[in-house]
Design a protein around this motif. Sequence first.
Motif, mmCIF file in Angstrom:
data_model
loop_
_atom_site.group_PDB
_atom_site.id
_atom_site.type_symbol
_atom_site.label_atom_id
_atom_site.label_comp_id
_atom_site.label_asym_id
_atom_site.label_seq_id
_atom_site.Cartn_x
_atom_site.Cartn_y
_atom_site.Cartn_z
ATOM 1 N N GLN A 278 2.641 -2.123 5.164
ATOM 2 C CA GLN A 278 1.665 -1.660 4.192
ATOM 3 C C GLN A 278 2.155 -0.374 3.550
ATOM 4 O O GLN A 278 2.607 0.547 4.232
ATOM 5 N N THR A 279 2.056 -0.305 2.231
ATOM 6 C CA THR A 279 2.539 0.881 1.544
ATOM 7 C C THR A 279 1.644 2.076 1.837
ATOM 8 O O THR A 279 0.467 1.932 2.197
ATOM 9 N N ALA A 280 2.209 3.247 1.651
ATOM 10 C CA ALA A 280 1.399 4.457 1.654
ATOM 11 C C ALA A 280 0.525 4.453 0.404
ATOM 12 O O ALA A 280 0.759 3.677 -0.531
ATOM 13 N N PRO A 281 -0.530 5.253 0.330
ATOM 14 C CA PRO A 281 -1.353 5.322 -0.883
ATOM 15 C C PRO A 281 -0.481 5.555 -2.113
ATOM 16 O O PRO A 281 0.437 6.382 -2.101
ATOM 17 N N LEU A 282 -0.757 4.795 -3.147
ATOM 18 C CA LEU A 282 0.088 4.874 -4.342
ATOM 19 C C LEU A 282 -0.036 6.213 -5.044
ATOM 20 O O LEU A 282 0.896 6.625 -5.750
ATOM 21 N N GLY A 283 -1.182 6.883 -4.878
ATOM 22 C CA GLY A 283 -1.278 8.263 -5.309
ATOM 23 C C GLY A 283 -1.246 8.467 -6.805
ATOM 24 O O GLY A 283 -0.968 7.576 -7.593
ATOM 25 N N ILE A 284 -1.524 9.687 -7.181
ATOM 26 C CA ILE A 284 -1.579 10.002 -8.611
ATOM 27 C C ILE A 284 -0.205 10.040 -9.245
ATOM 28 O O ILE A 284 -0.082 10.036 -10.463
ATOM 29 N N GLY A 285 0.859 10.065 -8.440
ATOM 30 C CA GLY A 285 2.198 10.041 -9.013
ATOM 31 C C GLY A 285 2.492 8.735 -9.726
ATOM 32 O O GLY A 285 3.274 8.692 -10.673
ATOM 33 N N ILE A 286 1.863 7.650 -9.260
ATOM 34 C CA ILE A 286 2.036 6.346 -9.900
ATOM 35 C C ILE A 286 0.789 5.982 -10.702
ATOM 36 O O ILE A 286 0.888 5.579 -11.861
ATOM 37 N N LEU A 287 -0.373 6.170 -10.091
ATOM 38 C CA LEU A 287 -1.633 5.818 -10.743
ATOM 39 C C LEU A 287 -2.181 7.056 -11.460
ATOM 40 O O LEU A 287 -3.125 7.691 -11.003
ATOM 41 N N SER A 288 -1.583 7.383 -12.568
ATOM 42 C CA SER A 288 -1.962 8.589 -13.307
ATOM 43 C C SER A 288 -3.027 8.332 -14.359
ATOM 44 O O SER A 288 -3.326 9.194 -15.177
ATOM 45 N N ASN A 289 -3.618 7.142 -14.351
ATOM 46 C CA ASN A 289 -4.616 6.788 -15.362
ATOM 47 C C ASN A 289 -6.042 6.983 -14.883
ATOM 48 O O ASN A 289 -6.983 6.581 -15.565
ATOM 49 N N GLY A 290 -6.203 7.586 -13.723
ATOM 50 C CA GLY A 290 -7.542 7.783 -13.186
ATOM 51 C C GLY A 290 -7.968 6.719 -12.201
ATOM 52 O O GLY A 290 -9.096 6.752 -11.701
ATOM 53 N N ALA A 291 -7.100 5.757 -11.898
ATOM 54 C CA ALA A 291 -7.423 4.712 -10.944
ATOM 55 C C ALA A 291 -7.448 5.284 -9.530
ATOM 56 O O ALA A 291 -6.977 6.393 -9.269
ATOM 57 N N ASP A 292 -7.986 4.509 -8.603
ATOM 58 C CA ASP A 292 -8.135 4.919 -7.210
ATOM 59 C C ASP A 292 -6.777 5.281 -6.611
ATOM 60 O O ASP A 292 -5.919 4.408 -6.407
ATOM 61 N N PRO A 293 -6.521 6.564 -6.287
ATOM 62 C CA PRO A 293 -5.204 6.957 -5.762
ATOM 63 C C PRO A 293 -4.983 6.546 -4.317
ATOM 64 O O PRO A 293 -3.862 6.623 -3.817
ATOM 65 N N THR A 294 -6.036 6.120 -3.619
ATOM 66 C CA THR A 294 -5.896 5.723 -2.215
ATOM 67 C C THR A 294 -5.461 4.263 -2.071
ATOM 68 O O THR A 294 -5.346 3.778 -0.948
ATOM 69 N N GLN A 295 -5.247 3.570 -3.175
ATOM 70 C CA GLN A 295 -4.884 2.158 -3.121
ATOM 71 C C GLN A 295 -3.593 1.950 -2.335
ATOM 72 O O GLN A 295 -2.593 2.622 -2.569
ATOM 73 N N THR A 296 -3.636 1.036 -1.367
ATOM 74 C CA THR A 296 -2.443 0.616 -0.632
ATOM 75 C C THR A 296 -2.273 -0.884 -0.802
ATOM 76 O O THR A 296 -3.223 -1.592 -1.130
ATOM 77 N N VAL A 297 -1.061 -1.368 -0.575
ATOM 78 C CA VAL A 297 -0.768 -2.785 -0.737
ATOM 79 C C VAL A 297 -0.083 -3.297 0.527
ATOM 80 O O VAL A 297 0.951 -2.764 0.941
ATOM 81 N N ILE A 298 -0.679 -4.325 1.138
ATOM 82 C CA ILE A 298 -0.056 -4.984 2.283
ATOM 83 C C ILE A 298 0.967 -5.997 1.763
ATOM 84 O O ILE A 298 0.666 -6.776 0.864
ATOM 85 N N ILE A 299 2.155 -5.968 2.348
ATOM 86 C CA ILE A 299 3.201 -6.934 2.003
ATOM 87 C C ILE A 299 3.269 -7.929 3.153
ATOM 88 O O ILE A 299 3.745 -7.620 4.238
ATOM 89 N N ASP A 300 2.775 -9.126 2.896
ATOM 90 C CA ASP A 300 2.564 -10.111 3.956
ATOM 91 C C ASP A 300 3.663 -11.169 3.915
ATOM 92 O O ASP A 300 3.791 -11.913 2.947
ATOM 93 N N PHE A 301 4.443 -11.229 5.008
ATOM 94 C CA PHE A 301 5.489 -12.251 5.142
ATOM 95 C C PHE A 301 5.034 -13.404 6.034
ATOM 96 O O PHE A 301 5.846 -14.261 6.385
ATOM 97 N N ASN A 302 3.749 -13.414 6.402
ATOM 98 C CA ASN A 302 3.169 -14.517 7.178
ATOM 99 C C ASN A 302 3.904 -14.768 8.496
ATOM 100 O O ASN A 302 4.185 -15.917 8.853
#
Length: 449
Positions: A278-302
């Motif tokens: 699972q990624t770290a929070p994408l943060g304002i460094g990537i989500l600079s448009n005001g979106a939720d900076p705490t968003q994380t993404v699970i990378i699922d290989f099943n």
Amino acid sequence: MSFNIALSGLNAAQKDLDVTSNNIANVNTVGFKESRAEFVDVYASSLLAAGKTKVGDGVLTADVAQQFSQGSIQFTNNALDLAITGNGFFATVPELGSLERSYTRAGQFKLNADNFVVNSQGGHLLGFPINPDGSSSSVSLSTATPVLIPTASGAPTKTSEVDIRMNLPAGDVAPANPVFDPTDPLTFNNSTSVTIFDSLGDSHVMTYYFVKASANQWNMFTAVDDVMVNVPTGTSSTITADYPAPAPVQTTQAGVQGAVLSFNSSGDFVGQNPALIQTAPLGIGILSNGADPTQTVIIDFNLDTASPNPNEPTQFASNFEVTALKQDGLAVGRLTGIDIGGDGLVRATYSNGTSQPLARIALVNFANEQGLTQVGNSNWKESLVSGEALAGEGGSGTFGTINSSALEQSNVNLTTELIDLISAQRNFQANSRALEVDNQLNQTILQIR
């Protein structure tokens, strides 16, 4: 008396001509139902009259009865053009909140400025409310409401998980440069990308880099919009003793970590480090448009440690191939199409790949269709003679099915009407001749001296 008989015949013939002419005039009117003039003879008698010698007093028009036979179906390119095959009527109201219902077979519908489905007279098409699975929550006219087609599918959904399935080439060797650099293709073996969405519905490109670390082991690194994203270390999943997981190789950007994928000698996926990628929070460094900076993404290989799984990645002696790359986020959807089923279910499809059931078009039937009151514009209204309106779904019970992108043509048979026109003309001329003879006889009598 013979004058009145002849006059009644003229009136009947004229009525027949009127009905036939009206049918011919509406031969191209969508949803029109032809009419038939029905006549009865007239006898007036008293209690003591000699019935055996009664001649009769002429003819009367008993009824102009509409014939609700099926008209032919013409297909169109407009999904909101609707035709009923079988019994039933569409129900409309003149405005929102009105209880003044009209019924029609003419299905030339369109969207008005407020995205309600209406006909050319502005009548709002009624539909039943539905459950999320598309079933009707009620089939009563009292709960039917005007059908509305929304232009957006609602709020976007941020990506929380990406499902990946691919084959990593078993014959690949580790890059000569041990320091991974996403800008240098000589430091990684393969890469692939997927579009993900933030909480505002904006899209971002998430890229996965695969680096051969050692025999049967690969490092994976992740970037979003070309910015490297940490995969925090954690507890490793179960990995066989023959293939321990080494620490992930760091990138040129200090402290950025990836994950480790491990395979056995048969090419089966046997472990990953960390156990939850699972990624770290994408943060304002990537989500600079005001979106939720705490968003994380699970990378699922099943990962399935019990046995090989067709949803897992593989390491076979073949080329790098991505066989599945799915994410669960959604952008804001815009209306791209309308689909209407035979049961009247209205389903909207949107640009974000989703579809949504909106309503089910109501069909209405009557015990006596010929008792309906004609009000023009191919509309009828309920009367005491027609009986109460009975509502239901298309294709159920005695109700017909609904055809989208189709219109029901007039049921007038032009050939038959032209023949009836000749017959009515002949009858009119014959009764005119009878009237003329009666007049001549009267003149003869008046000239007797």
